[in-house]
Design a protein around this motif. Structure first.
Motif, short mmCIF file in Angstrom:
data_model
loop_
_atom_site.label_atom_id
_atom_site.label_comp_id
_atom_site.label_asym_id
_atom_site.label_seq_id
_atom_site.Cartn_x
_atom_site.Cartn_y
_atom_site.Cartn_z
N PRO A 175 -5.80 -48.37 39.11
CA PRO A 175 -5.37 -49.45 38.69
C PRO A 175 -5.66 -50.88 39.54
O PRO A 175 -5.85 -51.94 38.79
N ARG A 179 -7.42 -54.06 37.78
CA ARG A 179 -6.97 -55.30 37.44
C ARG A 179 -7.95 -56.17 37.99
O ARG A 179 -8.05 -57.43 37.48
N ASP A 196 -5.17 -44.21 32.42
CA ASP A 196 -4.47 -45.15 33.15
C ASP A 196 -5.29 -46.28 33.75
O ASP A 196 -4.70 -47.41 34.04
N ALA A 200 -4.49 -50.19 32.78
CA ALA A 200 -4.38 -51.11 33.73
C ALA A 200 -5.30 -52.31 33.41
O ALA A 200 -4.89 -53.63 33.59
#
Length: 318
Positions: A175, A179, A196, A200
């Motif tokens: 994540p 980002r 996941d 993210a």
């Protein structure tokens, strides 16, 4: 609309073979091809590691419409971002705008060769961010001077620049980097159906294309496929961050002594000739949120695998 691609594995094939496979993938109807950028193979049994930018130039000339990507380059230690920007600009011109530039924070395996220190991941992320800024500035064709924390550029100007600046798609395995990809990149690059990571990326505002690579081995039998992966791609079953930290093929071979054939089965790679397994693997990546899904055929049976996907798998998933 989901696009399907094919991996050109620089670790397993020489430059001429890679160009031939790119041409064959285009003929088979794949939407894009992605080539790996390595100085060393992961293990010596893989046997190759040509200079990716030379190979890409030939691929750009020998193909017509297929999208071309590098998945992924580390533009922070082994090669100064000024030189990477120069290479990328030339490939984008030769490919008539078909090139997508995948970047990541790299592996010690490839980056230690100049004798520079291998920094921790956070520092590499900062270096990647800075290098992306430098490269984008150079692609404008303007004169660039830059004095940053990690890189210096003095009075540099690219004279061969593309009409369309290539997208920079950032590789992420978790994540945090996802980002960063959302904030600084034009897309997300990953390996495996990691939902996941996509989540993210999108939660952080990422709106670009999402790429992921799936490791497969098409063969006449599942046993033959498992044997091939076990011999040529044991690094896929080495856990944790060792893939980023080990410095040489010899070290990967030592770590691979702990890998069993059962680990190959559990790694998620599709092994064998069952069309349903290959289709399910692609669908799992699509369900995880990826809109660019590409397959890495491990081993020498490249032409047979491409024909299998051309005749059976691509018509089914489309």
């Amino acid at each position: 609309m989901v696009q399907f691609g094919y991996t050109l594995s620089s670790e397993e094939h020489g430059p001429d073979r890679l160009v031939d496979l790119a041409v064959r993938a285009e003929e088979a109807g794949f939407d894009f091809i992605s080539i790996s950028d390595h100085f060393h193979p992961w293990v010596s049994a893989q046997g190759e590691s040509p200079f990716v930018w030379s190979t890409l130039g030939a691929i750009a000339r020998e193909t017509d419409e297929i999208e071309i990507g590098v998945g992924v380059t580390c533009p922070i230690i082994r090669i100064h971002p000024v030189n990477v920007a120069h290479a990328v600009a030339t490939i984008q011109v030769m490919a008539d705008g078909r090139f997508t530039f995948g970047v990541g924070t790299g592996e010690n395996l490839n980056e230690h060769v100049t004798g520079e220190r291998w920094p921790e991941h956070q520092v590499r992320l900062e270096m990647l961010d800075e290098s992306m800024h430098v490269m984008r500035e150079l692609w404008t064709g303007e004169n660039v001077s830059y004095h940053g924390e990690h890189y210096t550029v003095e009075n540099a100007k690219l004279f061969t620049v593309p009409e369309e600046i290539p997208a920079i798609v950032v590789s992420a395995f978790g994540p945090k980097t996802a980002r960063m990809a959302a904030a600084k990149g034009d897309g997300l690059w990953c390996s495996g159906p990691k939902a996941d990571v996509v989540e993210a990326y999108e939660e952080a505002g990422g709106e670009g294309p999402t790429y992921t690579q799936l490791h497969n081995c098409y063969a006449e039998t599942e046993e033959e496929a498992i044997d091939t992966v076990y011999e040529l791609w044991p690094n896929g079953s080495i856990p944790g961050e060792l893939g980023q930290e080990l410095p040489s093929p010899a070290h990967f071979e030592q770590a691979a002594e702990l890998v069993e054939r059962e680990d190959v089965v559990e790694s998620g790679a599709v092994t064998g000739p069952d069309p349903e397994a290959h289709v399910e693997s692609l669908q799992a990546a699509i369900d995880a949120g990826y809109d660019h899904v590409y397959v890495h055929q491990i081993g020498d049976e490249q032409e047979r695998a491409i024909a299998f996907y051309e005749e059976v798998i691509l018509p089914e998933v489309r």
